[in-house]
Enzyme design. Structure first.
Site, PDB file in Angstrom:
ATOM      1  N   HIS A 192      -1.246 -34.695   7.595  1.00 23.83           N
ATOM      2  CA  HIS A 192      -0.378 -36.051   7.642  1.00 23.83           C
ATOM      3  C   HIS A 192      -0.898 -37.004   6.561  1.00 23.83           C
ATOM      4  O   HIS A 192      -0.419 -37.453   5.607  1.00 23.83           O
ATOM      5  CB  HIS A 192      -0.436 -36.459   8.802  1.00 23.83           C
ATOM      6  CG  HIS A 192       0.213 -38.054   8.894  1.00 23.83           C
ATOM      7  ND1 HIS A 192       1.303 -38.098   9.447  1.00 23.83           N
ATOM      8  CD2 HIS A 192      -0.221 -39.299   8.571  1.00 23.83           C
ATOM      9  CE1 HIS A 192       2.122 -39.304   9.559  1.00 23.83           C
ATOM     10  NE2 HIS A 192       0.994 -40.293   8.828  1.00 23.83           N
ATOM     11  N   GLU A 193      -2.390 -37.206   6.742  1.00 23.28           N
ATOM     12  CA  GLU A 193      -2.908 -37.965   5.343  1.00 23.28           C
ATOM     13  C   GLU A 193      -2.802 -37.223   4.153  1.00 23.28           C
ATOM     14  O   GLU A 193      -2.457 -38.120   3.042  1.00 23.28           O
ATOM     15  CB  GLU A 193      -4.273 -38.255   5.951  1.00 23.28           C
ATOM     16  CG  GLU A 193      -4.378 -39.142   7.138  1.00 23.28           C
ATOM     17  CD  GLU A 193      -3.645 -40.207   7.310  1.00 23.28           C
ATOM     18  OE1 GLU A 193      -3.157 -41.170   6.096  1.00 23.28           O
ATOM     19  OE2 GLU A 193      -3.055 -40.530   8.455  1.00 23.28           O
ATOM     20  N   HIS A 230       0.515 -38.341   2.414  1.00 24.13           N
ATOM     21  CA  HIS A 230       0.690 -39.432   1.979  1.00 24.13           C
ATOM     22  C   HIS A 230      -0.002 -39.374   0.472  1.00 24.13           C
ATOM     23  O   HIS A 230       0.349 -39.961  -0.579  1.00 24.13           O
ATOM     24  CB  HIS A 230      -0.262 -40.514   2.558  1.00 24.13           C
ATOM     25  CG  HIS A 230       0.381 -41.155   3.866  1.00 24.13           C
ATOM     26  ND1 HIS A 230       1.506 -41.601   3.713  1.00 24.13           N
ATOM     27  CD2 HIS A 230      -0.249 -41.331   5.141  1.00 24.13           C
ATOM     28  CE1 HIS A 230       2.008 -42.190   5.025  1.00 24.13           C
ATOM     29  NE2 HIS A 230       0.878 -41.892   5.770  1.00 24.13           N
ATOM     30  N   HIS A 236       2.125 -37.980  -1.988  1.00 23.80           N
ATOM     31  CA  HIS A 236       3.148 -38.805  -2.362  1.00 23.80           C
ATOM     32  C   HIS A 236       2.703 -39.873  -3.525  1.00 23.80           C
ATOM     33  O   HIS A 236       3.444 -39.885  -4.495  1.00 23.80           O
ATOM     34  CB  HIS A 236       3.646 -39.718  -1.210  1.00 23.80           C
ATOM     35  CG  HIS A 236       4.890 -40.420  -1.478  1.00 23.80           C
ATOM     36  ND1 HIS A 236       5.373 -41.485  -0.287  1.00 23.80           N
ATOM     37  CD2 HIS A 236       5.785 -40.666  -2.112  1.00 23.80           C
ATOM     38  CE1 HIS A 236       6.363 -42.029  -0.600  1.00 23.80           C
ATOM     39  NE2 HIS A 236       6.891 -41.714  -1.638  1.00 23.80           N
TER      40      HIS A 236
END
Length: 665
Positions: free
Chosen positions: A466-467, A470, A473
């Site tokens: 998940h991190e 980020h 992104h």
């Protein structure tokens, strides 16, 4: 010396000189950088030339480079390496930055020039990205109080200062309460706990002078493991009460701070013409209005609650079959749910964790990014780091061109705030050359015993991915202006790329790389939607309370959680994932009124992943290219809905979330 902060970073890849910075350097460096930024802004405000995009907007984007660099470095350390020196100056730094930010927002000459560019946005021949920047900047000034009367500006500034102080105190209270709590166990109290957990707890106890015993903390890894596997009910209850009781009536009581924060947020929103803080906060989100966010949550709440009640009845039958003679409690749920996964689906969570070492999961995340986007990650032990646990990695594309730099910081320690997050030390931009991003990801996984690699649960492995989503992104951003880069997007869009990345860690193609037996992989697939009633209700309970708190601004904060949950008919045996007294997302982060955004992002994520399922599989090159080009690369250079439609060919399908969670009728 403060000059280590004031000078440009000259390490390879532009890496920060962590080894040359001390806590005492920050305040004098901030004072110099703020004075420099004031001069830059005064030059923009006093420019006699007619206001246009270049001499106002582009100039604003170029201003404050040194201040931004120091600010990002400080907040990196204050969250991930908050030693005594950093904690001692957090409030002072917050006050300095808040005062400066308010002065900028309230400068009438500067706002007049921004407004002048905004008024000519339709006729100035701007590119779509430039127009987006103008609209964002103008709205940011207005939301910062630029259009208020002098008296209201003064009060707005006072509120901002006080909110900054309260936020720092809230976070420090949570950190202190978490650090202070310990649970020492003897060998006969460890029934059911995995061997790796026992070894880590024994090593932790030995370091604290309790050789022969086992020490557990309030790190979420310990919390989840004990509640899932500990056979002793009293041990589970002690852990649950310690975790959920933090900062609630104890020495670090956060309830008075919450009441003041909510009251001040409400007053600030009303000064700006909004009925509630929730209306203010969601005005620039994809949902746009609190009513829309609440309606989405209610559509998911009804089927999730039904499923949770079914799960509760099944778990109660297990308790009775064991001769337990008690009603299922909050500290029992995960333990008996794990029993169901083992007995019905043959999914052994402890056995799974034996295959998921921290380094192998990190390598799998890097490998997935390589297959999807052609990225390569090279360890850079030559670069300074802020703690020995931290690793630096240079990132290049398939052609060997530099993409950026990422730091990974995964193991729990006392100087860290709880949870997991990603941040940026430098943002991507193309105003004056190709500036590549520097990012970091942080988690709080339990370290292995005696230097052994940590083992992760499936949920912890999801957190790492998940991190990392980020981070991708930010790393793959490709915009011109820094304030539009990477993760600088609407709060209910920012979690989309990170939720999206979680799919790859549970994909059979990836799990086989960990030597996970096929039987376990099949079991995970069968059990993937089991427990979604509980998981969805637990999350939504926190999201509903957050939104209601900022719409209703109650006087009795301490009792408000129960009022909202009773109103919803929330099963008492399912608590909030984050109770208000330690809800740092909301009171020491940017999620106030917007914790629901994880749910909307999951709608986008579930629907977007369908493009891979409908195509050639999880590493299909065509949807991967489109996701990179239309979502990751775009930052906030256009409306997020336009980015989603450009990728998917249509608007998002809400039903994808219910189907993904197994909650569809």
């Amino acid at each position: 010396m403060a000059h280590a902060l004031l000078e440009a970073w000259t390490n390879p890849l532009g890496a920060p000189a962590f080894d040359e910075v001390a806590a005492t350097d920050f305040l004098p460096a901030f004072e110099v950088a703020i004075a420099e930024n004031r001069a830059e802004l005064a030059a923009i405000a006093d420019d006699p030339a007619p206001a246009d995009f270049d001499n106002v907007m582009a100039a604003l984007e170029r201003s404050g480079e040194r201040l931004g660099r120091i600010r990002r470095l400080f907040w990196t350390l204050s969250s991930a390496q908050a030693n005594e020196g950093i904690r001692a100056i957090e409030a002072d730094v917050s006050a300095l930055l808040t005062a400066h930010g308010t002065a900028v927002s309230h400068d009438p000459k500067l706002f007049a020039r921004v407004a002048a560019v905004w008024e000519t946005r339709d006729t100035a021949g701007l590119t779509p990205e430039q127009r987006r920047l103008v609209e964002n900047s103008y709205k940011g000034f207005v939301r910062g109080g630029a259009a208020l009367s002098p008296a209201d500006k003064a009060r707005f500034g006072e509120i901002d200062q006080r909110l900054g102080q309260l936020s720092v105190r809230f976070g420090q209270n949570v950190l202190a309460a978490t650090m202070a709590w310990e649970m020492l166990l003897d060998a006969d109290e460890l029934d059911g706990l995995p061997p790796a957990t026992r070894s880590a707890a024994a090593a932790r106890a030995a370091r604290k002078g309790h050789a022969g015993r086992y020490l557990f903390t309030l790190d979420r890894g310990d919390y989840e493991t004990v509640l899932t596997f500990a056979a002793r009910r009293d041990v589970r209850e002690r852990m649950w009460r310690g975790f959920t009781g933090r900062c609630d009536g104890d020495a670090q009581d956060n309830n008075p701070l919450i009441a003041e924060i909510v009251a001040l947020r409400t007053e600030s929103a009303r000064l700006l013409g909004y009925a509630t803080f929730a209306d203010y906060k969601l005005d620039d989100s994809m949902a746009a209005r609190p009513e829309a966010a609440e309606a989405l949550m209610l559509r998911v709440w009804a089927p999730a609650r039904r499923r949770a009640l079914e799960e509760q009845a099944e778990l109660q039958r297990l308790v009775e079959a064991d001769g337990g003679g008690f009603l299922l409690a909050a500290w029992d749920w995960r333990y008996y749910a794990e029993r169901v996964r083992c007995e019905r689906y043959a999914l052994d969570g402890a056995a799974f964790a034996e295959h998921l070492t921290l380094e192998s999961v990190r390598a799998a995340a890097f490998g997935a990014a390589g297959k999807l986007y052609g990225l390569r990650f090279e360890a850079r032990p030559d670069l300074p780091v802020y703690h020995p646990d931290v690793s630096a990695w240079g990132v290049t594309d398939a052609a060997g061109a530099p993409v950026g730099l990422i730091y990974t910081d995964y193991l729990a320690r006392t100087e860290k705030h709880g949870g997991a997050w990603m941040g940026s030390l430098r943002t991507q931009e193309r105003m004056d050359g190709d500036v590549r991003p520097i990012v970091y990801t942080v988690a709080n996984f339990t370290r292995g015993a005696d230097g052994a690699d940590a083992h992760l649960s499936v949920d912890e492995a999801r957190t790492l991915f998940h991190e990392f989503g980020h981070a991708l992104h930010a790393l793959l951003s490709n915009v011109t202006y820094p304030s539009l880069a990477g993760t600088s997007v609407a709060r209910d869009f920012v979690e989309f790329p990170s939720k999206f990345m979680e799919h790859w860690i549970i994909a059979p193609e990836v799990l086989r790389g960990f030597d996970v037996p096929d039987a376990l992989i099949v079991a995970l697939g069968r059990a993937d939607t089991y427990g979604q009633g509980f998981a969805t209700v637990e999350f939504l309970a926190s999201a509903f309370v957050d939104l209601a708190l900022h719409r209703e601004a109650p006087g009795d904060v301490a009792g408000f959680e129960r009022v909202v949950l009773d109103r919803l008919g929330c099963p008492p045996v399912i608590g909030m994932r984050h109770r208000l007294p330690y809800f740092t997302h909301v009171f020491d982060g940017g999620y106030a009124s917007a914790y629901y955004s994880y749910l909307w992002s999951e709608v986008l994520d579930a629907d977007a992943f369908g493009a891979f399922e409908e195509g050639g599989g999880i590493f299909d090159a065509d949807p991967a290219r489109r996701f990179r080009d239309e979502i990751l690369a775009r930052g906030d250079s256009r409306d997020p809905m336009d980015s989603f439609v450009a990728f998917r060919g249509r608007g998002p399908d809400e039903g994808a979330l219910l189907r993904a969670r197994g909650l569809a009728a």
